[in-house]
Write an enzyme that holds these catalytic residues in place. Structure first.
Site, PDB file in Angstrom:
ATOM      1  N   ARG A 261      29.334  20.947  76.812  1.00  0.00           N
ATOM      2  CA  ARG A 261      29.002  19.972  77.861  1.00  0.00           C
ATOM      3  C   ARG A 261      29.329  18.568  77.378  1.00  0.00           C
ATOM      4  NH1 ARG A 261      24.198  16.963  79.164  1.00  0.00           N
ATOM      5  NH2 ARG A 261      23.769  16.759  81.407  1.00  0.00           N
TER       6      ARG A 261
ATOM      7  N   SER B 293      18.007  15.087  81.997  1.00  0.00           N
ATOM      8  CA  SER B 293      19.436  15.288  81.784  1.00  0.00           C
ATOM      9  C   SER B 293      19.678  16.393  80.752  1.00  0.00           C
ATOM     10  CB  SER B 293      20.091  13.971  81.371  1.00  0.00           C
ATOM     11  OG  SER B 293      21.496  14.080  81.363  1.00  0.00           O
ATOM     12  N   LEU B 294      20.214  16.070  79.588  1.00  0.00           N
ATOM     13  CA  LEU B 294      20.378  17.058  78.522  1.00  0.00           C
ATOM     14  C   LEU B 294      19.088  17.830  78.267  1.00  0.00           C
ATOM     15  CD1 LEU B 294      21.624  18.296  75.859  1.00  0.00           C
ATOM     16  CD2 LEU B 294      20.720  16.245  74.730  1.00  0.00           C
TER      17      LEU B 294
ATOM     18  N   GLN C 263      19.847  12.517  76.100  1.00  0.00           N
ATOM     19  CA  GLN C 263      20.679  11.679  75.253  1.00  0.00           C
ATOM     20  C   GLN C 263      20.191  10.239  75.284  1.00  0.00           C
ATOM     21  OE1 GLN C 263      24.727  12.737  75.751  1.00  0.00           O
ATOM     22  NE2 GLN C 263      25.541  11.026  74.570  1.00  0.00           N
TER      23      GLN C 263
ATOM     24  N   HIS D 161      26.187  11.673  85.647  1.00  0.00           N
ATOM     25  CA  HIS D 161      25.397  11.760  86.879  1.00  0.00           C
ATOM     26  C   HIS D 161      26.003  10.950  88.030  1.00  0.00           C
ATOM     27  CE1 HIS D 161      22.609  13.882  84.398  1.00  0.00           C
ATOM     28  NE2 HIS D 161      22.412  12.835  83.631  1.00  0.00           N
TER      29      HIS D 161
ATOM     30  N   GLN E  39      23.734  18.701  88.578  1.00  0.00           N
ATOM     31  CA  GLN E  39      23.059  17.675  87.781  1.00  0.00           C
ATOM     32  C   GLN E  39      24.030  16.691  87.162  1.00  0.00           C
ATOM     33  OE1 GLN E  39      22.578  17.519  83.815  1.00  0.00           O
ATOM     34  NE2 GLN E  39      20.406  18.050  83.758  1.00  0.00           N
TER      35      GLN E  39
END
Length: 310
Positions: free
Chosen positions: A115, A90-91, A10, A198, A247
């Site tokens: 999510r 991440s994503l 993202q 996070h 994560q």
């Protein structure tokens, strides 16, 4: 030559992403139609035409970036280019899991939308904040976060040397920003994101995410994957599930992940998806590595030419 495929997260989105290749490649059109059918709205129209305010909503950003990345990946796969390892920021880890055949594209589209909703709902709007800290080492940023007295703040992304993102409660992040400036940071600025990811503020979202992951099939990776949560190679579906849950509420170890990959003798990286964010980070982490980003016709042609010489 060994190559790593890496996938952006993202923040890499922009209005117009994927449009050029959509018009050129049938498999890209098929990918966007597949995602649109799953979600019930026209992902291609949102990616290509916006508006940006809609594209930037977390629960729409995530499947849109995933879809664009996988559309590009499918072109590359048709050309026979294969990675030795995959990773995602991440994503982007969900795109990496699709590439490694751990999760189906259909399930990844559904899961990333959910999510996004979970992240958005985890912290009331205006209560959380993230900030980028440039020019301080991780130990100094860790110490500053630990010294804050106005609430919870912690490092959330170790992106590359001298670039760390912090996240937490808004007053605490604002205090940390000022302390980082006093400590000599080149920049310490709040980020325009809707959810402080996070960090421990995402614990409830992580738990709910785990329940969603329980409902879908995860396979052992066809290609090794290096994860965000621990920056290590994962080979089993059960450890991947645990990693995805962790994560969301623990620091993202991107710098460490790239070092794990280069320590295994892989020094060529292909960033697959919108933008060049990861390419810039990898240059800072491993200046000697060869880095390609692939997001449009021109960069695809460069990647195809490079693959011929591999």
């Amino acid at each position: 030559m060994k190559i790593a495929f890496v996938f952006p997260g993202q923040g890499s989105q922009y209005v117009g992403m994927g449009k050029e290749i959509f018009e050129e490649y049938p498999i890209v059109r098929e990918t966007f139609i597949q995602a649109s059918d799953i979600l019930g709205y026209d992902i291609a129209d949102l990616c290509f035409n916006g508006p940006a305010e809609e594209l930037n909503k977390t629960f729409k950003t995530q499947p849109c970036i995933l879809t664009t990345s996988i559309a590009i990946l499918r072109i590359i796969e048709e050309k026979g280019i294969k990675p030795s390892v995959v990773a995602g920021h991440s994503l982007g880890e969900y795109s990496a899991l699709v590439a490694a055949k751990v999760i189906s594209f259909d399930n990844a589209v559904r899961l990333t939308e959910k999510r996004g909703h979970l992240m958005q709902e985890a912290v009331p709007e205006g209560k959380g904040l993230m900030a980028a800290i440039l020019g301080l080492d991780r130990e100094k940023v860790d110490d500053i976060c630990n010294s804050v007295s106005s609430g919870y703040v912690a490092p959330s992304n170790y992106n590359c040397p001298g670039q760390i993102v912090i996240a937490g409660e808004k007053p605490a992040v604002e205090e940390a920003i000022e302390l980082c400036k006093k400590a000599g940071a080149k920049r310490a600025v709040a980020l325009s994101v809707s959810a402080p990811s996070h960090c421990k503020l995402m614990e409830q979202a992580s738990k709910k995410l785990g329940e969603l992951i329980d409902e879908i099939e995860l396979k052992n990776p066809f290609i090794p994957i290096v994860n965000n949560a621990e920056a290590k190679f994962l080979y089993q579906s059960d450890e991947i599930k645990t990693s995805l849950i962790r994560q969301l509420n623990s620091p993202l170890l991107w710098e460490d992940s790239i070092k794990t990959i280069t320590d295994h003798g892989i020094n060529t990286f292909m960033e697959i998806g919108p933008g060049k964010v990861l390419s810039g980070l990898i240059k800072r982490i491993s200046p000697e590595s060869k880095i390609l980003n692939v997001e449009d016709k021109k960069t695809l042609e460069i990647a195809f030419s490079f693959s011929v010489t591999m």
